[in-house]
Design a protein around this motif. Structure first.
Motif, PDB file in Angstrom:
ATOM      1  N   GLY A  81       0.499   8.237  -8.174  1.00  0.00           N
ATOM      2  CA  GLY A  81      -0.290   8.798  -7.121  1.00  0.00           C
ATOM      3  C   GLY A  81      -0.552   7.941  -6.186  1.00  0.00           C
ATOM      4  N   VAL A  82      -1.196   8.595  -4.992  1.00  0.00           N
ATOM      5  CA  VAL A  82      -1.604   7.612  -3.820  1.00  0.00           C
ATOM      6  C   VAL A  82      -3.238   7.984  -3.559  1.00  0.00           C
ATOM      7  N   PRO A  83      -3.628   7.020  -2.908  1.00  0.00           N
ATOM      8  CA  PRO A  83      -3.013   5.709  -2.608  1.00  0.00           C
ATOM      9  C   PRO A  83      -3.011   4.598  -3.758  1.00  0.00           C
ATOM     10  N   TYR A 133      -7.692  10.756   0.511  1.00  0.00           N
ATOM     11  CA  TYR A 133      -7.924   9.644  -0.058  1.00  0.00           C
ATOM     12  C   TYR A 133      -7.325   8.465   0.450  1.00  0.00           C
ATOM     13  N   ALA A 134      -6.100   8.507   0.459  1.00  0.00           N
ATOM     14  CA  ALA A 134      -5.283   7.556   0.935  1.00  0.00           C
ATOM     15  C   ALA A 134      -5.592   7.068   2.576  1.00  0.00           C
ATOM     16  N   TYR A 135      -5.980   8.143   3.243  1.00  0.00           N
ATOM     17  CA  TYR A 135      -6.447   7.947   4.901  1.00  0.00           C
ATOM     18  C   TYR A 135      -7.507   6.939   4.692  1.00  0.00           C
ATOM     19  N   LEU A 136      -8.488   7.429   3.842  1.00  0.00           N
ATOM     20  CA  LEU A 136      -9.770   6.698   3.846  1.00  0.00           C
ATOM     21  C   LEU A 136      -9.780   5.266   3.215  1.00  0.00           C
ATOM     22  N   ALA A 137      -8.698   5.090   2.301  1.00  0.00           N
ATOM     23  CA  ALA A 137      -8.443   3.769   1.781  1.00  0.00           C
ATOM     24  C   ALA A 137      -7.734   2.863   2.757  1.00  0.00           C
ATOM     25  N   TRP A 138      -6.809   3.724   3.541  1.00  0.00           N
ATOM     26  CA  TRP A 138      -6.057   2.720   4.550  1.00  0.00           C
ATOM     27  C   TRP A 138      -7.039   2.250   5.799  1.00  0.00           C
ATOM     28  N   PHE A 192       0.960  -1.300  -0.142  1.00  0.00           N
ATOM     29  CA  PHE A 192      -0.002   0.008   0.011  1.00  0.00           C
ATOM     30  C   PHE A 192       0.861   1.268   0.054  1.00  0.00           C
ATOM     31  N   CYS A 193       1.047   1.843  -1.044  1.00  0.00           N
ATOM     32  CA  CYS A 193       1.758   3.043  -1.274  1.00  0.00           C
ATOM     33  C   CYS A 193       0.816   4.131  -0.751  1.00  0.00           C
ATOM     34  N   LEU A 194       1.637   4.944   0.267  1.00  0.00           N
ATOM     35  CA  LEU A 194       0.970   5.929   0.925  1.00  0.00           C
ATOM     36  C   LEU A 194       1.698   7.394   0.960  1.00  0.00           C
ATOM     37  N   ASP A 195       1.151   8.497   1.208  1.00  0.00           N
ATOM     38  CA  ASP A 195       1.393   9.581   1.486  1.00  0.00           C
ATOM     39  C   ASP A 195       0.559  10.324   2.554  1.00  0.00           C
ATOM     40  N   TYR A 196       0.787  11.015   3.898  1.00  0.00           N
ATOM     41  CA  TYR A 196      -0.033  11.202   4.565  1.00  0.00           C
ATOM     42  C   TYR A 196      -0.888  12.716   4.190  1.00  0.00           C
ATOM     43  N   LEU A 197      -0.374  13.257   3.165  1.00  0.00           N
ATOM     44  CA  LEU A 197      -0.806  14.372   2.479  1.00  0.00           C
ATOM     45  C   LEU A 197      -2.570  13.897   1.891  1.00  0.00           C
ATOM     46  N   SER A 198      -2.553  12.786   1.618  1.00  0.00           N
ATOM     47  CA  SER A 198      -3.771  12.511   0.930  1.00  0.00           C
ATOM     48  C   SER A 198      -4.785  11.915   1.634  1.00  0.00           C
ATOM     49  N   TRP A 215      -5.910  13.051  10.022  1.00  0.00           N
ATOM     50  CA  TRP A 215      -7.282  13.321   9.328  1.00  0.00           C
ATOM     51  C   TRP A 215      -8.475  12.885  10.268  1.00  0.00           C
ATOM     52  N   GLY A 216      -8.392  12.098  11.004  1.00  0.00           N
ATOM     53  CA  GLY A 216      -9.273  11.808  12.117  1.00  0.00           C
ATOM     54  C   GLY A 216      -9.449  12.421  13.103  1.00  0.00           C
TER      55      GLY A 216
END
Length: 218
Positions: A170-172, A16-21, A8-14, A117-118
């Motif tokens: 891009g991420v996620p 969308y990646a938070y919600l996917a994670w 799972f490629c992630l960057d905390y900036l996104s 994000w939470g």
């Protein structure tokens, strides 16, 4: 044969990646896969492919908030804006890359995403990141020190380069078996792929890859 890991490629900036994670641990468990969080630098991906982030386009920046807020509501996920956006995720990414153990790294990713994000907290400075580390049971002083080493800085760059080499832009992004699934809205496609029900055929893909272009933007 054990199922392939889900990288799972992630960057905390996104967001969308938070919600996917938030959905990834259960998704991986359903398919008997291990989940490996891979911190990458979104800015590096965007620079390499000549693109910009959605928050760098004013109209899209507004839409990103509306869409991610609605997705969070659908998922029943906590969603609070961080103090600024875009923010600098580099320290958090390096701290994550400094954790060798995948299980511990998974725990840290959840803690940092939840903080940003939470709960709407900053995760840019050593003080902010250190507070998240301590609350999650990590040795903040040791991890922050390791995050500053050339080894860890190189690891983050290498993660980003390897993701690019596998087609990530891009991420996620989830990498599995040479396939890449991008975006929180691709998780259903990922599940069908893992179940052996991917409707995409090699023939259809080959036709798309060799389809000629008859128009271009100036």
């Amino acid at each position: 044969m054990a199922p392939s890991p889900l990288r799972f490629c992630l960057d905390y900036l996104s967001p969308y990646a938070y919600l996917a994670w938030l959905r990834m641990p259960a998704l991986a468990a359903r398919h008997g896969c291990t989940l490996e969080p891979v911190p990458v630098l979104l800015a590096g991906l965007l620079n390499a492919v000549g693109s910009v982030g959605p928050a760098e386009i004013p109209a899209k920046r507004v839409y990103v908030f509306k869409q991610t807020f609605r997705i969070a509501h659908e998922q029943g996920a906590p969603f609070t804006l961080p103090p600024s956006h875009p923010f600098n995720p580099l320290l958090s990414l390096r701290v994550t890359a400094a954790v060798d153990d995948v299980e511990a790294r998974t725990k840290l990713v959840t803690a940092l995403y939840s903080a940003a994000w939470g709960e709407g907290r900053g995760i840019e400075t050593p003080e902010q990141v250190g507070a998240v580390l301590e609350a999650a049971g990590f040795d903040a002083k040791a991890l922050l020190a390791r995050a500053a080493t050339p080894e860890v800085k190189d690891r983050l760059r290498r993660n980003t380069d390897e993701a690019l080499a596998q087609g990530t832009f891009g991420v996620p992004s989830v990498l599995v078996d040479g396939e890449m699934f991008w975006g929180v809205d691709s998780l259903g496609h990922l599940e069908r792929y893992l179940e052996g029900r991917d409707p995409l055929t090699p023939e259809a893909l080959a036709r798309w890859q060799h389809l000629p272009s008859t128009a271009s933007r100036r």
